[in-house]
Scaffold this active site. Sequence first.
Site, PDB file in Angstrom:
ATOM      1  N   VAL A  36       2.870  49.674 -27.199  1.00 27.52           N
ATOM      2  CA  VAL A  36       1.645  49.343 -26.455  1.00 27.52           C
ATOM      3  C   VAL A  36       1.257  50.465 -25.475  1.00 27.52           C
ATOM      4  O   VAL A  36       2.101  51.005 -24.766  1.00 27.52           O
ATOM      5  CB  VAL A  36       1.843  48.015 -25.678  1.00 27.52           C
ATOM      6  CG1 VAL A  36       0.684  47.756 -24.720  1.00 27.52           C
ATOM      7  CG2 VAL A  36       1.970  46.859 -26.648  1.00 27.52           C
ATOM      8  N   HIS A  64      -7.699  52.159 -21.701  1.00 32.92           N
ATOM      9  CA  HIS A  64      -6.760  51.509 -20.785  1.00 32.92           C
ATOM     10  C   HIS A  64      -7.071  51.975 -19.361  1.00 32.92           C
ATOM     11  O   HIS A  64      -7.272  53.169 -19.139  1.00 32.92           O
ATOM     12  CB  HIS A  64      -5.326  51.884 -21.174  1.00 32.92           C
ATOM     13  CG  HIS A  64      -4.292  51.229 -20.308  1.00 32.92           C
ATOM     14  ND1 HIS A  64      -3.933  49.902 -20.462  1.00 32.92           N
ATOM     15  CD2 HIS A  64      -3.562  51.703 -19.267  1.00 32.92           C
ATOM     16  CE1 HIS A  64      -3.009  49.599 -19.552  1.00 32.92           C
ATOM     17  NE2 HIS A  64      -2.768  50.666 -18.815  1.00 32.92           N
ATOM     18  N   SER A  76     -17.701  44.588 -21.275  1.00 29.55           N
ATOM     19  CA  SER A  76     -18.541  45.615 -20.641  1.00 29.55           C
ATOM     20  C   SER A  76     -18.366  46.975 -21.319  1.00 29.55           C
ATOM     21  O   SER A  76     -19.319  47.761 -21.387  1.00 29.55           O
ATOM     22  CB  SER A  76     -18.266  45.705 -19.139  1.00 29.55           C
ATOM     23  OG  SER A  76     -17.008  46.269 -18.876  1.00 29.55           O
ATOM     24  N   ARG A  81      -4.760  41.235 -27.384  1.00 31.31           N
ATOM     25  CA  ARG A  81      -3.724  40.731 -28.272  1.00 31.31           C
ATOM     26  C   ARG A  81      -2.948  41.916 -28.855  1.00 31.31           C
ATOM     27  O   ARG A  81      -3.549  42.931 -29.194  1.00 31.31           O
ATOM     28  CB  ARG A  81      -4.420  39.951 -29.396  1.00 31.31           C
ATOM     29  CG  ARG A  81      -3.480  39.205 -30.250  1.00 31.31           C
ATOM     30  CD  ARG A  81      -4.151  38.160 -31.113  1.00 31.31           C
ATOM     31  NE  ARG A  81      -3.078  37.405 -31.730  1.00 31.31           N
ATOM     32  CZ  ARG A  81      -3.228  36.440 -32.578  1.00 31.31           C
ATOM     33  NH1 ARG A  81      -4.432  36.060 -32.939  1.00 31.31           N
ATOM     34  NH2 ARG A  81      -2.185  35.819 -33.081  1.00 31.31           N
ATOM     35  N   ILE A  82      -1.618  41.742 -28.964  1.00 25.02           N
ATOM     36  CA  ILE A  82      -0.817  42.815 -29.568  1.00 25.02           C
ATOM     37  C   ILE A  82      -1.090  42.824 -31.066  1.00 25.02           C
ATOM     38  O   ILE A  82      -1.071  41.769 -31.716  1.00 25.02           O
ATOM     39  CB  ILE A  82       0.689  42.574 -29.307  1.00 25.02           C
ATOM     40  CG1 ILE A  82       0.908  42.408 -27.805  1.00 25.02           C
ATOM     41  CG2 ILE A  82       1.532  43.690 -29.952  1.00 25.02           C
ATOM     42  CD1 ILE A  82       1.906  43.280 -27.158  1.00 25.02           C
TER      43      ILE A  82
END
Length: 221
Positions: A143, A108, A15, A90-91
């Site tokens: 991350v 995020h 989205s 995925r890292i």
Amino acid sequence: MSRLRIGVLISGRGSNLQALIDAAAKPDYPAEISLVVSNRTDAAGLERARQAGIPHRVVAAADRQTFATETDRLLREAGVGLVALAGFMRILDTGFVEAWCDRLVNIHPSLLPAFPGLHPQRQALAAGVRFSGCTVHFVRVEVDTGPIIAQGVVPVLEDDDKERLAARILAVEHQIYPMAVRLYAEARLSIVDGRVIIAGHEAPEPAALINPSEPFASAPR
Ligand code: GRF
């Protein structure tokens, strides 16, 4: 006007990819999506790319290094100047992050640095915060860290569950991701001492948000 070529990495629904597709459909938007890469064959976002006529590839390599090498090659072949992670789960390989440093952004669904990692909406509910939101940031190796470009805030309501809060945040994600990419494409972002400086930055209205709202707080006892 030559538009910035962006590559979008996805893993699922897409989205946010759609929000970028819609923004880039406007003639005055300074960026275009040149390539979509998914690490999953079943990502619904691939269909969005297909419908928009955007080149899209699946890189389903099992190991991180091979994924990075192949994706890097595709992005360079496509002449990409900015990589946008949009629900990419995925890292990324350290070498990839370093190679694309300051040309790699992520969205995020929390107000970073609060609630990095998995299930940020669940983390926000568990912490009992009165506001949450979303963050667009430059990507660093750790991350969900990196210089913050834009944030959007939503209230957390007493009867929220993870889905309701996620939906409220997602609607704001779709506003701030295209905005942040626009600022990048207009070369208005610079990073100074780990902070993003925006040329021509406009202060937001209203100046403060309070939750609960004041009439509730001052209700007769
Ligand atoms: C979004 O909430 C994004 O912030 C997070 O994963 C979700 C992806 O949604 N990283 P979509 O695939 O863009 O619909």
